[in-house]
Design a protein around this motif. Structure first.
Motif, PDB file in Angstrom:
ATOM      1  N   SER A  57     -78.386 -77.856 -29.864  1.00 21.11           N
ATOM      2  CA  SER A  57     -78.347 -76.341 -29.818  1.00 21.11           C
ATOM      3  C   SER A  57     -78.954 -75.617 -28.704  1.00 21.11           C
ATOM      4  O   SER A  57     -78.466 -74.765 -28.032  1.00 21.11           O
ATOM      5  N   ASP A  70     -71.510 -73.975 -32.457  1.00 19.10           N
ATOM      6  CA  ASP A  70     -72.863 -74.699 -32.807  1.00 19.10           C
ATOM      7  C   ASP A  70     -72.536 -74.846 -34.294  1.00 19.10           C
ATOM      8  O   ASP A  70     -72.864 -74.242 -35.212  1.00 19.10           O
ATOM      9  N   GLU A  71     -72.208 -76.257 -34.312  1.00 22.71           N
ATOM     10  CA  GLU A  71     -72.088 -76.761 -35.999  1.00 22.71           C
ATOM     11  C   GLU A  71     -71.424 -75.796 -36.734  1.00 22.71           C
ATOM     12  O   GLU A  71     -71.899 -75.221 -37.841  1.00 22.71           O
TER      13      GLU A  71
HETATM   14 MG    MG Z   1     -78.832 -76.999 -33.781  1.00 24.83          MG
END
Ligand code: MG
Ligand code: ATP
Lengths: 285, 355
Positions: B43, B158-159
């Motif tokens: 991240s 991000d995910e």
């Molecule tokens: Mg992360």
């Protein structure tokens, strides 16, 4: 099942009793009193009449004072919002010791007694008080300003003491805005101003609305500050009501005035809540 | 539509080093995945690219131009967050149209573009719902639409699937890949799910404690990992420690393992004599039937019937253990002596690593 529900009702009982004894009863009493004829020896007589209401609602003198009270409270609420928002913003970004210190500072106006605080204002703003002397000493003014016993000073002093009631709900609302909403709007191209206008401001409205209502209601009902700092020339509803109740002992008339003030406050707050309903609904995440 | 070059990116939080020289690159239209365990800096890398964090060192360039000095709101990247970050006080259509409003597009253009992208992500009909009134999968697609409608140079995710259940995850994963390929947008994708990474990426960067352990295609990451960490992270793996005897051609090595001598492919930098580990993926192992060239012998110590396949573990004479998957119809019994056939073209030799 039934037992559990009864138990739960029982838990609410103390509150109900308190509200009944200290709110419903006195208000009912006051409403009843406002319809009584004036008394000669006692505060009111035995018969009922509408004369106080026709007098109160028919006299532009009372309307004027009511308007002054409501407008002053409105200005106090708005000014308080303007002063409080940046403070709430800083508070919402603070953590740990800094946050604790800020909370203490913000609550400080409430930690001094109402009389001490207002005498403080009187001393500071007196004709030959430190404020005037400083301004003259700095050469900014040549004649001392008449600050004490003005509407302006009443407003400033009320804003000062009500700041915590505005800061805390707004701080709460700001803390509930996730950081990545700001990041999302920035990544879409928003400037700092647009982030504030489009994201922060609308999402903090659930703090702004109760803050405005709280401060408005408190300011409408404020008695000590207007009485001490407003002087004889500036009358507000609460000072006039107290004068009727304790000065001239016309309790029915005082009651009618108090009811006029309450009704108009409820009306203003209700209207404001309705007008801002959509804003609130949207921001309730 | 844009090439991205990240070189030697460093980022510290106080005295904790979160990124320690990350270098990755994406060619135009590629989807690059950052894969790694929690806390390895995925991240952080993405947030530096988005401009939410300022790196302490290194270079980031898009189409050859450094973006270090460009503020986040001028980069023109689309960002999709794990928790979607939809604006709760705006309707679905307003959320998607927000970026267009910032760009001062006309009302009719906004309406058409929002409508188009909504049909692309199959959200038609939900225009006037509030984010809290739609499901998680739908929220995810709103977040995607909101980024795509601006035709970003670079898409950062991000995910994006972490909060979805398994079925939806599969569906949205392919949706993301399809849209990304159709529009030819270069994308960086963060995940800690290796199968997700394998399935949709052009390139994968496996990250380890703020560094890139390996940056390569999914096939290479899986079949030719540079170290045990990468092999472990990208799927089921068996490791046998062995001795490398001598080089036998470019990138090949003769080794002695479990009583057998094998010629296998190896990490190019490996020297003969060095302690090494042999990677055998379960699918390159088979139980021997009669007449086959048996590499290892061992005893079955664990078996599990999974319906479509069977899973078993075999203890070798020298103490090594091999996990493998077999066809479901021939029962395997614990305690049986078996021979194991190794697909030698898919055995892979790596330097012995810290685990
Ligand atoms: Mg992360
Ligand atoms: N604001 C911060 N302050 C201090 N340390 C931080 C901060 N943000 C992240 N870190 C640390 O930096 C490291 C990398 O964080 P990062 O969020 O990039 O991890 P990640 O790979 O995305 O992990 P995950 O899969 O859990 O999201 C972590 O060890 C984390 O504890």
């Amino acid at each position: 099942m039934i037992k559990a529900r009864h138990l739960r009702l029982l838990l609410g009982a103390p509150a109900v009793v308190l509200i009944f004894v200290f709110m419903i009863l006195p208000i009912t009493n006051m409403v009843e009193m406002s319809f009584r004829v004036p008394g000669t020896v006692e505060p009111f007589g035995d018969d009922y009449t509408l004369m106080h209401y026709t007098r109160v609602f028919g006299d532009s003198f009372y309307w004027g004072i009511l308007a002054r009270s409501l407008l002053t409270a409105g200005s106090v609420a708005l000014l308080c919002l303007i002063v409080s928002y940046p403070i709430a913003w800083h508070l919402s970004k603070a953590s740990g010791l800094k946050a604790a210190l800020l909370y203490a500072l913000i609550a400080s106006p409430l930690m001094t007694g109402v009389l001490v605080r207002n005498f403080g204002w009187m001393i500071v703003t007196a004709l030959n008080g430190p404020l005037n002397e400083t301004l003259i000493g700095l050469g900014i003014i040549s004649q001392p300003l008449r600050l004490l016993f003005t509407q302006g000073l009443v407003i400033v002093a009320l804003v000062h003491v009500f700041v915590p009631f505005m800061v805390l709900p707004i701080n709460n609302a700001l803390r509930n805005i996730p950081d990545n909403l700001v990041e999302a709007s920035v990544s879409m191209g928003a400037s700092r101003y647009r982030v504030f206008r489009d994201i922060i401001l609308p999402l903090s409205f659930p703090g702004i609305q109760p803050g405005l209502i709280l401060v408005y209601v408190l300011a409408v009902a404020a008695y000590v500050t207007p009485a001490l700092l407003g002087g004889q020339m500036v009358t507000y509803m609460p000072t006039m009501i107290i004068a009727e109740l304790t000065g001239t002992f016309r309790w029915p008339l005082g009651s009618a005035l108090a009811i006029m003030l309450s009704l108009s406050t409820i009306l203003v707050v209700g209207l404001f809540t309705m007008l801002t309903w959509r804003l609130m609904e949207r921001a309730r995440a | 539509m844009a090439t991205v070059d990240v070189k030697n990116l460093c980022k510290r939080y106080d005295d904790f080093v979160a990124l320690d020289g990350v270098s990755i690159a994406a060619r135009s239209g590629e989807l690059v995945t950052l894969l790694g365990p929690s806390g390895c800096g995925k991240s952080t890398t993405l947030r530096c690219l988005a401009g939410f964090l300022e790196p302490d060192g290194g270079e980031m360039a898009v189409d050859g131009q450094s973006i270090l000095a460009t503020p986040s709101n001028r980069r023109g990247f689309g960002v999709v967050f794990q928790n979607y970050a939809l604006f709760p006080h705006m309707t679905v259509a307003e959320n998607i149209g927000y970026g267009l409003r910032l760009r001062k597009c006309s009302g009719s253009e906004i309406t058409t573009r929002v409508h188009d992208v909504m049909s692309l992500v199959k959200l038609t009909g939900l225009e006037h719902r509030m984010p809290r009134e739609i499901s998680g999968g739908q929220q995810q697609r709103v977040a995607l639409a909101r980024a795509l409608v601006l035709k970003p140079k670079l898409l950062l995710l991000d995910e994006p699937l972490a909060n979805l259940d398994a079925r939806l995850r599969d569906e949205v994963r392919w949706l993301i890949r399809d849209l990304q390929q159709q529009s030819g947008i270069t994308a960086f994708y963060v995940t800690h799910d290796q199968s997700e990474a394998m399935a949709i990426s052009d390139m994968v960067a496996v990250m380890k404690k703020g560094r890139v352990a390996q940056f390569a295609t999914p096939r290479e990451i899986y079949q030719k990992p540079v170290e045990r960490y990468v092999a472990d992270f990208t799927g089921e793996a068996n490791f046998l420690s062995c001795r490398s005897l001598e080089a036998c051609g470019e990138g090949r090595m003769r080794i002695s393992v479990g009583g057998a001598e094998l010629d296998v492919d190896c990490v190019p930098s490996l020297e003969p004599g060095e302690a090494a580990e042999l990677l055998l993926r379960p699918e390159s192992l088979q139980l021997a039937t009669l007449g086959e060239d048996v590499t290892f012998r061992g005893r079955i110590v664990k078996s599990a019937f999974l319906g479509a396949s069977q899973h078993c573990e075999i203890a070798l004479a020298d103490g090594g253990v091999l996990k493998l998957t077999t066809a479901p119809n021939a029962p395997v019994r614990i305690g049986d002596e078996v021979g194991i056939v190794v697909d030698r073209s898919h055995a892979w030799l790596m330097p012995e690593g810290t685990k």
